[in-house]
Design an enzyme around this catalytic site. Structure first.
Site: not given
Length: 311
Positions: A49, A109, A126, A145, A171, A196
């Protein structure tokens, strides 16, 4: 007995990417990993990611600054074109995560799958965004995020490319069983993902070893319960003093870890994945058509959060 189908499946774990590291330096590292993976029999290489940059959601800044410094407005673009060119030259596909800014200015993302010809074969944005939007001044770092990205709008799709049905996630998605089940219901054979994951939980005092334990349990349980291969690539180690877990892994439909990294640096793991193994599990253990009872699962979509027991 079904005929045996195999896939050379590699995970290209990446060590730290620091704030001072340029895209050119990072892409050069990724190309070296791809070459090593190809030499070990890989047909598909899985990168982490946000592979092209440091994990910038740990830093408080305005959205405009983050987009200017860390987002890609096109893919491929001149700074990463050499990675696509190398994939075409070597005849390997790859998965990679990055921060995407759409032409309309919407931030996601994002991850893509690229086929052996260097063409993008699928895109995912994401969905399960962790973290917060406010500035937690007492925390050792931020997890922003929800501030920097919109929730993905493409859903969990499966892409039939290179004669394999691939699913993608990113993730935190890997910790949610719905992620894999939606793709398994589209006949996914392999789910690829990057992550991550900070080794410190800023919300409560979680022992560090549990960060790795729950990561691996999530991969193993969902691989087994859906009869799929799962390949997960970390960006890990200490990025400018902020540590993230490694433990990149490839998990078989048996739920067994068949390859796992031993470092927190750039490292390749590779297996010859027997896709027919997943077929056996999907036919004889988790045969959805024979054994699922969705008429009793309605609460999963009717409720977002937990509520009172049903009457």
């Amino acid at each position: 007995m079904k005929s045996k189908r195999t896939l050379g499946l590699a995970v290209a774990q990446m060590g730290p990417v620091h704030l001072a590291d340029s895209r050119d330096v990072v892409v050069a590292r990724m190309i070296e990993l791809m070459r090593e993976a190809k030499g070990r029999g890989a047909e598909m290489v899985v990168y982490p990611e946000l592979a092209l940059t440091t994990f910038f959601p740990r830093y408080w800044m305005e959205e405009e600054e983050a987009q200017r410094r860390f987002f890609e407005t096109t893919m491929p673009n001149p700074q990463v074109q050499s990675l696509f060119d190398e994939a075409r030259k070597l005849g390997v596909g790859f998965y990679v995560g990055y921060a995407e800014l759409t032409p309309e200015g919407i931030p996601y993302n994002t991850a893509i799958i690229v086929d052996k010809s260097g063409k993008i074969a699928g895109k995912y944005r994401k969905i399960h965004l962790p973290g917060h939007t406010d500035h937690k001044t007492d925390a050792p770092f931020q997890h922003l995020e929800k501030k920097f990205f919109n929730v993905g709008d493409l859903g969990f799709r499966v892409f039939d490319t290179m004669d394999v049905k691939f699913g993608m996630c990113l993730c935190n998605d890997r910790r949610w069983p719905e992620t894999y089940r939606v793709m398994a219901l589209q006949s996914a054979e392999v789910v690829v993902l990057g992550y991550n994951t900070p080794s410190i939980n800023i919300y409560w005092n979680e022992p560090v070893h549990l960060r790795t334990t729950t990561h691996l349990v999530s991969l193993q349980a969902n691989a087994y319960q859906n009869g799929i291969w799962v390949a997960a690539a970390a960006k890990c180690g200490s990025e400018d003093g902020h540590h993230m877990i490694g433990s990149s892994a490839i998990v078989a439909p048996t739920g067994e870890i068949v390859a796992r990294t031993v470092s927190e640096e750039d490292e390749v793991i590779c297996v010859k994945a027997d896709l027919s193994l997943g077929e056996h599990f999907r036919e004889h253990v988790f045969n959805f058509a024979k054994h699922r009872r969705p008429e009793f699962y309605g609460l999963i979509v009717d409720r977002v959060g937990a509520g009172e027991p049903l009457a």
